[in-house]
Design a protein around this motif. Structure first.
Motif, PDB file in Angstrom:
ATOM      1  N   LEU A  21       0.829  -1.209   0.000  1.00  0.00           N
ATOM      2  CA  LEU A  21       0.000   0.000   0.000  1.00  0.00           C
ATOM      3  C   LEU A  21       0.861   1.255   0.000  1.00  0.00           C
ATOM      4  CD1 LEU A  21      -2.914  -0.831   2.457  1.00  0.00           C
ATOM      5  CD2 LEU A  21      -2.986  -0.727  -0.041  1.00  0.00           C
ATOM      6  N   GLU A  25       0.915   3.990  -2.996  1.00  0.00           N
ATOM      7  CA  GLU A  25       0.543   5.391  -2.732  1.00  0.00           C
ATOM      8  C   GLU A  25       1.590   6.359  -3.262  1.00  0.00           C
ATOM      9  OE1 GLU A  25      -0.097   5.753   1.468  1.00  0.00           O
ATOM     10  OE2 GLU A  25      -1.952   4.581   1.397  1.00  0.00           O
ATOM     11  N   ARG A  54      -7.569  -1.885  -3.194  1.00  0.00           N
ATOM     12  CA  ARG A  54      -7.606  -0.643  -2.407  1.00  0.00           C
ATOM     13  C   ARG A  54      -6.950   0.499  -3.194  1.00  0.00           C
ATOM     14  NH1 ARG A  54      -6.126  -0.634   3.895  1.00  0.00           N
ATOM     15  NH2 ARG A  54      -7.666  -2.299   3.810  1.00  0.00           N
ATOM     16  N   HIS A  55      -5.860   0.190  -3.874  1.00  0.00           N
ATOM     17  CA  HIS A  55      -5.182   1.203  -4.690  1.00  0.00           C
ATOM     18  C   HIS A  55      -6.086   1.672  -5.834  1.00  0.00           C
ATOM     19  CE1 HIS A  55      -2.092   3.298  -6.940  1.00  0.00           C
ATOM     20  NE2 HIS A  55      -2.373   2.548  -7.987  1.00  0.00           N
ATOM     21  N   ASP A  57      -9.315   1.653  -6.018  1.00  0.00           N
ATOM     22  CA  ASP A  57     -10.406   2.477  -5.479  1.00  0.00           C
ATOM     23  C   ASP A  57      -9.919   3.879  -5.131  1.00  0.00           C
ATOM     24  OD1 ASP A  57     -12.306   0.480  -5.760  1.00  0.00           O
ATOM     25  OD2 ASP A  57     -12.258  -0.115  -3.645  1.00  0.00           O
ATOM     26  N   ARG A  58      -8.742   3.966  -4.532  1.00  0.00           N
ATOM     27  CA  ARG A  58      -8.206   5.282  -4.169  1.00  0.00           C
ATOM     28  C   ARG A  58      -7.945   6.132  -5.411  1.00  0.00           C
ATOM     29  NH1 ARG A  58      -3.351   7.338  -4.123  1.00  0.00           N
ATOM     30  NH2 ARG A  58      -2.314   5.359  -4.466  1.00  0.00           N
ATOM     31  N   ARG A  59      -7.292   5.523  -6.399  1.00  0.00           N
ATOM     32  CA  ARG A  59      -6.964   6.278  -7.620  1.00  0.00           C
ATOM     33  C   ARG A  59      -8.210   6.632  -8.423  1.00  0.00           C
ATOM     34  NH1 ARG A  59      -3.211   8.954  -9.540  1.00  0.00           N
ATOM     35  NH2 ARG A  59      -2.779   7.744 -11.385  1.00  0.00           N
ATOM     36  N   THR A  61     -11.198   7.070  -7.308  1.00  0.00           N
ATOM     37  CA  THR A  61     -11.898   8.146  -6.595  1.00  0.00           C
ATOM     38  C   THR A  61     -11.331   9.499  -7.008  1.00  0.00           C
ATOM     39  OG1 THR A  61     -12.447   6.726  -4.722  1.00  0.00           O
ATOM     40  CG2 THR A  61     -12.400   9.097  -4.299  1.00  0.00           C
ATOM     41  N   ASP A  62     -10.024   9.573  -7.128  1.00  0.00           N
ATOM     42  CA  ASP A  62      -9.368  10.831  -7.507  1.00  0.00           C
ATOM     43  C   ASP A  62      -9.546  11.172  -8.985  1.00  0.00           C
ATOM     44  OD1 ASP A  62      -8.436  11.058  -4.908  1.00  0.00           O
ATOM     45  OD2 ASP A  62      -6.418  10.334  -5.378  1.00  0.00           O
ATOM     46  N   TRP A  93     -16.108   0.975 -11.938  1.00  0.00           N
ATOM     47  CA  TRP A  93     -15.734   2.379 -11.804  1.00  0.00           C
ATOM     48  C   TRP A  93     -16.068   3.145 -13.093  1.00  0.00           C
ATOM     49  CZ3 TRP A  93     -15.052   5.754  -8.194  1.00  0.00           C
ATOM     50  CH2 TRP A  93     -14.630   5.359  -6.929  1.00  0.00           C
TER      51      TRP A  93
END
Length: 156
Positions: A21, A25, A54-55, A57-59, A61-62, A93
């Motif tokens: 993670l 990031e 998780r990565h 989803d984070r990216r 989202t941005d 997504w």
């Protein structure tokens, strides 16, 4: 127990997960697909796919509201092609992006999507998607979330 002992007692896969993670990031855009591919070679596939999910989803989202999303999603789809869960999350997504930006999308695809996407879309701002989910969402939780979203939209 001090922090050093706690880390020593942490299972190896937990430490690798945290390390993955952290690397994900900090990765430069140009190296992201290669790093995702490298993480997915870990022998503990549950850990590796969880870190990459998780990565993603984070990216996403941005990025999902902007023009860089499409090229990024294509690159990540290629990097995750052997992992159906990750490919599906990227597809969802992309559907969420289409719904949010009011681009073309199909109700049957939304209704066939995962609970994750249905919950996300039920809480979003596209009234067409919310109405479909209020009526035909897969779970009671999804239908209730959509009905609540509709009430909030109508009360504005």
């Amino acid at each position: 127990m001090n922090r050093h002992n706690a880390m020593r007692d942490e299972p190896a896969e937990h430490l690798r997960f945290a390390a993955c993670l952290s690397e994900l990031e900090q990765v430069a855009d140009a190296d992201e697909a290669d790093l995702v591919g490298a993480v997915l070679t870990d022998p503990d596939q549950a850990m590796a796919q969880s870190a990459v999910l998780r990565h993603l989803d984070r990216r996403a989202t941005d990025l999902h509201l902007g023009p860089a999303y499409e090229r990024w999603a294509e690159s990540m789809t290629q990097a995750t092609t052997r992992h159906p869960l990750l490919v599906r999350r990227l597809q969802e997504w992309t559907l969420f992006r289409a719904i949010t930006l009011r681009q073309s999308w199909r109700p049957d695809v939304l209704l066939a999507s995962s609970d994750w996407l249905q919950r996300k879309a039920a809480a979003a701002s596209n009234a067409d998607a919310i109405e479909i989910l209020a009526e035909r969402g897969r779970t009671k939780r999804i239908r209730n979330t959509a009905r609540t979203s509709l009430k909030h939209q109508r009360s504005r």
